[in-house]
Scaffold this active site. Sequence first.
Site, PDB file in Angstrom:
ATOM      1  N   SER A 128       0.681  -1.222   0.025  1.00 23.36           N
ATOM      2  CA  SER A 128      -0.001  -0.205  -0.168  1.00 23.36           C
ATOM      3  C   SER A 128       1.036   1.223  -0.013  1.00 23.36           C
ATOM      4  CB  SER A 128      -0.781  -0.080   1.178  1.00 23.36           C
ATOM      5  OG  SER A 128      -1.872   0.818   1.024  1.00 23.36           O
ATOM      6  N   GLU A 133      -1.611  -2.687  -8.253  1.00 25.09           N
ATOM      7  CA  GLU A 133      -2.763  -2.988  -7.598  1.00 25.09           C
ATOM      8  C   GLU A 133      -3.344  -1.927  -7.076  1.00 25.09           C
ATOM      9  OE1 GLU A 133      -3.349  -3.731  -3.973  1.00 25.09           O
ATOM     10  OE2 GLU A 133      -1.506  -2.318  -3.680  1.00 25.09           O
ATOM     11  N   HIS A 184      -4.596  -5.568  -1.701  1.00 21.65           N
ATOM     12  CA  HIS A 184      -5.632  -5.426  -0.724  1.00 21.65           C
ATOM     13  C   HIS A 184      -6.572  -6.315  -0.922  1.00 21.65           C
ATOM     14  CE1 HIS A 184      -3.546  -1.410  -1.093  1.00 21.65           C
ATOM     15  NE2 HIS A 184      -4.007  -1.192   0.240  1.00 21.65           N
TER      16      HIS A 184
END
Length: 328
Positions: A124, A219, A284
Site C-alpha cells: 500500500s 494493484e 488489498h
Amino acid sequence: MSDSTPRIPTSLRRAPALRAGDRVAVLTASSPPDQLRLPVGLDALTFVGLVPVVYESARAAGDVRHYLAGSDELRASDLRAALLDDTVAGIIFAGGGYGAQRTLELMDWSGLEHVAPKILVGYSDVTAILEAVGVRLGWASLMSGMVACGEFAEAYTFASMLRCLMAPEQAQDIRYAASVTITGGTAQGVTLGGNLCLLTSSLATDSCRPARGGILLIEDESEEDYRVDRMLTQLRRSGYLDGVAGIVAGTWEGCGGVEAIHPVLVDRLGDLGVPVIAWADVGHGGHFQAFPIGVAAELDADAGTLRLLDPPLVPVTPSTWAGPARGA
C-alpha cells in the site's frame, strides 16, 4: 556474446533470510497504525520465533495531522535508525495509509550506502519506501502484509510472507490460480511496482523506479474505474511504462469489481505488446501472496505463473523456521 543474445536480468542486492531469534523493527512511515490489531500482529511474529522491536512511530497518534503517525521527523528518524541498527535484521511495517511520501521528503540517506542489505516488508503506502530503497540503496524488498493490518495474521497471507522471509529457497515458484491472461507470452525482468496510486505519486521524484526491463506489479483499492484509467494513462504518457517486460495486475479491492476494472486494464495495458495477467492474488483484500520486489523473474502469462530466478532473500544455513517458538 552477440548483441542479440538475451540478457539474463540481475536481482537487486538481497538480504539474508530471517532466522528464529532475529530482531525485526516494527514502525510506520505513514498513518497511525491500528492499536487494537498491533498486539495481534506482534504476537504472530513472536510465535514464529522473531523478536519484534517496536519503534515510537508504531504507537504514534495523529497529533500533527489525523492521517499521519506523529511528525514527519519522527517517522523519517525511525526508518533511518532501523536501517542503521546492525542488530535489526529487517523491517516489517506496522501499516500504511498516507505519509510515506512526506517521510521520504525528510529522509537522510547519507551513510546508508555502506549498510548491508536488510529486508523491508509492507505494501500500500509503503510502496513508496520499497521503491526508494531499490533506487537509493539497490536493495530488494517484499510486498506483503503489515503487522497492524487485519490480514496480517490470516493464515494464507502470513504463511506466504514467512516462506519468503525464512525459507526463501522454497518461494521461487508463484502460481496465480485465479488470474486471467490479458496478453499471452513469457518475459524475464526484475520485479518492481506495487500500489498504483503510489507509483503515480512517485513520478518525477528521486525515488521513482521506471518499469523498463521489469516485471511490473500494479494493484489498488477504493478507486473508481475512471481513476484507475487516469493513473494508468499517466504512467503511459510519462514514459514510465516504456520498455516494460511484463505486467502482473493484482487485486482491485473496492474498485467496482471485474466488470468495472477489467475493461480498463485491457484497454490501457493490452496494447503494450508484453505479457499481462490480471486478478493475481496480490494486494488489498486479504488472501494475499507475498510479491518480492527487485528480484529477477520470469512471467508466463499463459500459465499464470511467476518464477523467481533467485530466491527472494539469500538462503542461510542451517534452515530457518522449524515451527513456533518454544513456550509460544
